[in-house]
Motif scaffolding. Structure first.
Motif, mmCIF file in Angstrom:
data_model
loop_
_atom_site.group_PDB
_atom_site.id
_atom_site.type_symbol
_atom_site.label_atom_id
_atom_site.label_comp_id
_atom_site.label_asym_id
_atom_site.label_seq_id
_atom_site.Cartn_x
_atom_site.Cartn_y
_atom_site.Cartn_z
ATOM 1 N N VAL A 282 -3.242 -5.461 -2.678
ATOM 2 C CA VAL A 282 -3.369 -4.012 -2.830
ATOM 3 C C VAL A 282 -3.929 -3.739 -4.217
ATOM 4 C CG1 VAL A 282 -0.992 -3.663 -3.696
ATOM 5 C CG2 VAL A 282 -2.186 -1.782 -2.574
ATOM 6 N N THR B 211 -4.798 4.183 -3.761
ATOM 7 C CA THR B 211 -4.515 2.810 -3.356
ATOM 8 C C THR B 211 -5.618 2.372 -2.406
ATOM 9 O OG1 THR B 211 -3.304 3.368 -1.325
ATOM 10 C CG2 THR B 211 -2.009 3.279 -3.354
ATOM 11 N N ASP C 234 0.860 -1.195 0.000
ATOM 12 C CA ASP C 234 0.000 0.000 0.000
ATOM 13 C C ASP C 234 0.897 1.247 0.000
ATOM 14 O OD1 ASP C 234 -2.107 1.766 0.208
ATOM 15 O OD2 ASP C 234 -2.758 1.134 2.202
#
Ligand code: MHO
Length: 205
Positions: free
Chosen positions: A68, A44, A32
Motif C-alpha cells: 500500500v 491511498t 488500504d
C-alpha cells in the motif's frame, strides 16, 4: 445520503504538500482500509513493489509483493506515527512464506531511513530478530483498478455518488473522500464528519 457535492468539496480541501510512505503488510486490501482511516492520510493506492519483474500484475506478480502506498500530510502525521501503525498491523518476528504477502517497510528518502532506524532503536523489538524486510523503495507499480479501495467496490450508495460526481476508476483511486469511505465500510473508525454524520447506507433489500 452521500451526495456528489460533498465528495467534490472534501476532495478540494485537502493539503497540497504531501509525502508518501509504502508498506507491504499482507493482502493489500487490509492496509488500504486501515491506513486510509488515519487523520493525516490523504490518499491511498495499492500496488506491487519489492521485486525486479517489469510490469507486474495481480495474475503475474513475479517476485513482487502486494503493497500500500500512502500519501500523508507531514503537518498532521509523522512517518514514525505511520511506523507505529505498521507495527500494530504485523508481527516483525514473523514473515510470510509467500513473496506476494511479505512484510516490508520501505523507505523512500534518507530522512525516512534514519527515522526508521531511530524508531527501531526505541522499539521493543530486537534488530537481530526482525524478519520484516527493510528496504529502499525502488519502484511502485500501481495495481489494477478492481483492487483499489476494495471495500467500497459494489457498495452502490458510494459508487453511485462517485459516478454522479463524474469520477472514473482512477479518480476514485486518487480521491481522499474515497480513502475515508473505504476505511469506514471496512469497519475502521474514521473521524471525518461527513462519513459519520451525513452518510447512511440505504438498507439492503
Ligand atoms: N485471494 C485472497 C487475497 C486477495 S489479496 C488482494 C482473497 O480473495 O481473499 O491478495
Amino acid at each position: 445520503m452521500l451526495t456528489p457535492t460533498v465528495i467534490t468539496d472534501f476532495d478540494r480541501q485537502v493539503p497540497e504538500d504531501t509525502k508518501t510512505a509504502t508498506f507491504g503488510l499482507g493482502c493489500f486490501w487490509g492496509p488500504d482500509a486501515a491506513f486510509g482511516a488515519l487523520d493525516g492520510v490523504v490518499r491511498t493506492r495499492v500496488g506491487y513493489a519489492g521485486g525486479t519483474k517489469p510490469d507486474p500484475s495481480y495474475e503475474i506478480i513475479g517476485d513482487h509483493t502486494e503493497v500500500v502506498q500512502l500519501e500523508y500530510d507531514p503537518e498532521q502525521l509523522s512517518f514514525s506515527e505511520l511506523l507505529d501503525r505498521a507495527f500494530d498491523e504485523h508481527h516483525p518476528y514473523q514473515q510470510s512464506g509467500k513473496r506476494q504477502y511479505q512484510q516490508i517497510l520501505f523507505t523512500e528518502t534518507a530522512e525516512q531511513y534514519s527515522q526508521l532506524l531511530a524508531y527501531l532503536d526505541d522499539s521493543e523489538f530486537s534488530r537481530e530478530r526482525i524478519n520484516t524486510r527493510l528496504e529502499e523503495l525502488d519502484q511502485f507499480h500501481i495495481a489494477e483498478d478492481y483492487h483499489q479501495k476494495f471495500n467500497l467496490r459494489g457498495k452502490r450508495w458510494i459508487t453511485d455518488a462517485f459516478a454522479e460526481a463524474d469520477y472514473d476508476d482512477s479518480a476514485i483511486r486518487e480521491s481522499p473522500a474515497a480513502a475515508k469511505l473505504n476505511a469506514h465500510v471496512a469497519g475502521h473508525d474514521v473521524s471525518v464528519p461527513f462519513v459519520k454524520q451525513t452518510y447512511e447506507p440505504r438498507s439492503e433489500q
